[in-house]
Design an enzyme around this catalytic site. Structure first.
Site, short mmCIF file in Angstrom:
data_model
loop_
_atom_site.label_atom_id
_atom_site.label_comp_id
_atom_site.label_asym_id
_atom_site.label_seq_id
_atom_site.Cartn_x
_atom_site.Cartn_y
_atom_site.Cartn_z
N ASP A 126 0.83 -1.21 0.00
CA ASP A 126 0.00 0.00 0.00
C ASP A 126 0.86 1.26 0.00
O ASP A 126 0.52 2.25 -0.64
CB ASP A 126 -0.92 0.00 1.22
N SER B 117 18.54 0.98 4.52
CA SER B 117 19.40 1.35 3.39
C SER B 117 20.87 0.96 3.57
O SER B 117 21.58 0.83 2.58
CB SER B 117 19.28 2.84 3.11
N GLY C 291 18.54 10.06 -4.66
CA GLY C 291 18.82 9.05 -5.69
C GLY C 291 18.00 7.78 -5.49
O GLY C 291 17.35 7.30 -6.42
N LYS D 46 17.58 -9.37 14.32
CA LYS D 46 18.94 -9.94 14.34
C LYS D 46 19.83 -9.29 13.30
O LYS D 46 20.69 -9.94 12.70
CB LYS D 46 18.94 -11.46 14.13
N GLY E 35 17.18 17.54 9.58
CA GLY E 35 17.62 17.87 8.22
C GLY E 35 16.49 17.63 7.23
O GLY E 35 16.62 16.86 6.30
#
Lengths: 317, 317
Positions: free
Chosen positions: B170, B302, B180, B271, B206
């Site tokens: 969703d 990320s 990017g 983990k 930020g």
């Protein structure tokens, strides 16, 4: 003795329920070890350890009437959570006998899965006897942590996935305590990759299985003093030992300090958390790396159930 | 503007080179958040972050003559490692301009991949100008960290995998700094899952992209004071912003203290190790969880490039 068909039947029961965990690699680790290391990440398994496979398979194999009567188990931690979660998923009650010095994270998680937890003192009391007594008084089925074919078959599905997913493998090193994972994986891997050599890995302070395999008879030791809280079993199980005598080449050992170094390496290079017991196979490979130069070696990260406070204390020790 | 076919071309270049990272789930996390959380584990990507995708794609897309002349890049860390490793894999030289206060692990890893590292002061010097000067003096191709279509296309392969592997989704929340990853993923996901809403996640300290999207023009801020060292970019890139204006619903923010709580949660329940920047999307989801109740929400981890000492310091702060 455990058969390959019991493992494939377990794989059917676990399909869509257990995770098919990834096999991870790292060029940095390969360079450091001098061999290609294939890391089976069972720390990413449900409830954080391979034990889910055996616990779920054992309960799923019970009849509806048996499940309705509930299950009883004893465990230093991960088998407890495995039986508790599996019982919850399959709609049955669970009573778990756990040592009072088991990691709090493991005791809390077991309760969190809805199980009743009974604590005992691992240095003075016999957990099997306590579990047996509970079963006698209340009924239900005892699900032993390793000396039980349905549990061994469930753990063997980890080896099945290694054999199916890892490509060529020259050697496999598997964390071992009571022998459930090692024996199950040995049957699966020897069936599919007959040339592959199978090794167990246990803490140097608790090398009962190494002694047992070399002598050819089960040896019992005092509760070993090691940080590997999941590998403090005093003797290999009877059923696992039958398999291990036939299929396992040798048992390797690892020092606690090597286990800690591997926990740091896995954290920083693999971005993963392994508990001390879960790092024993990688540590044993590291200590014995001369023997495996140039090979493709699969190892198990058997579990990741450690809270951050204990992890930090070990790495800073 | 970036196109879907550039992303599928990048996926072809990355096939067998980048990892197709797993999408992980946890019942405990779902219960805590009130939605189904699908966690794309780019911390398990090569060199520990999604940035490998864009760096490799950009260098692989160069001609042989261009590669022979080498590449130049500037980065606070993960793009540096991405370009360094990709250059090594593709047999070309790399010079990387990095802030002198970047995490030591990231600087060391970049050098470890064979790159030459030039350090600068992020509070007084302009990294783009330094990289430009190096390129002018020595030749080679500049590989910008986000404002560059081949890099955006490479990062977009992460979104492509989410769209192909996650089933119904969703909403998607993606850690963002220069834009990017967010812009690449937005193009891929909107092509395959047009109903899915796309969100960015940045540190509360930020929030330049949040301001930019709400105003409709790129806003530039001072270097933000946040533990998310990978998300300290002062303004979104020009090319990413074109995509973001068209496809991104909103930018969410996360406080540093929530980021730390999520790092602990991911450690203990999943983990896995995520660096602060890598936990921003999960933290933004947690802070905004009322908005996503009952949904299936994909988020990106990320990156996982943090050494144990810094990880422990943050969790104990």
């Amino acid at each position: 003795m455990l058969t390959f068909s019991e493992i494939t039947a377990a794989a059917e029961r676990l399909r869509g329920v257990a995770h098919r965990t990834p096999i991870l690699t790292s060029r940095a680790v390969n360079a450091m070890f001098g061999c290609e290391v294939l890391m089976k990440a069972e720390n990413l398994q449900r409830m954080g350890a391979f034990k889910f496979r055996g616990g779920y398979n054992a309960i799923a194999a019970l009849s509806a009437a048996q499940r309705a009567a509930g299950v009883v188990a004893f465990s230093s931690g991960n088998h407890a959570q495995a039986v508790a979660l599996s019982a919850q998923l399959l709609g049955c009650k669970a009573v778990i006998v756990m040592p009072q010095d088991a990691p709090k994270l493991k005791i809390d998680a077991t309760k969190g899965y809805g199980a009743e937890v009974v604590l005992y003192d691992r240095y003075t009391q016999d957990r099997a006897a306590i579990a047996q007594q509970i079963q006698t008084e209340r009924g239900g089925t005892l699900i032993p942590p390793y000396d039980y074919l349905p549990v061994m078959a469930g753990q063997g599905t980890c080896g099945l996935e290694i054999a199916l997913d890892a490509g060529r493998v020259d050697s496999v090193i598997i964390c071992t305590s009571g022998g459930g994972l090692l024996s199950g994986c040995a049957i699966a891997i020897k069936q599919l990759l007959p040339q592959c050599e199978i090794f167990g890995a246990e803490p140097e302070a608790g090398n009962d299985m190494q002694q047992s395999l070399r002598i050819g008879e089960i040896q019992t030791i005092a509760v070993p003093d090691t940080i590997c809280d999941g590998l403090q079993t005093q003797a290999v199980g009877f059923e696992p030992f039958k398999v291990i005598k036939q299929h396992v080449k040798d048992i390797l050992t690892a020092k606690d300090e090597t286990v800690i170094a591997m926990m740091r390496l896995v954290f920083e290079r693999m971005k993963m958390v392994v508990e001390p017991s879960g790092a024993a196979a990688l540590a044993a490979l590291y200590e014995n790396r001369e023997r495996f130069q140039g090979q493709r070696v699969a190892i198990t990260f058997s579990g990741g159930n450690i809270d951050f406070a204990r992890f930090a204390k070990l790495l800073n020790s």
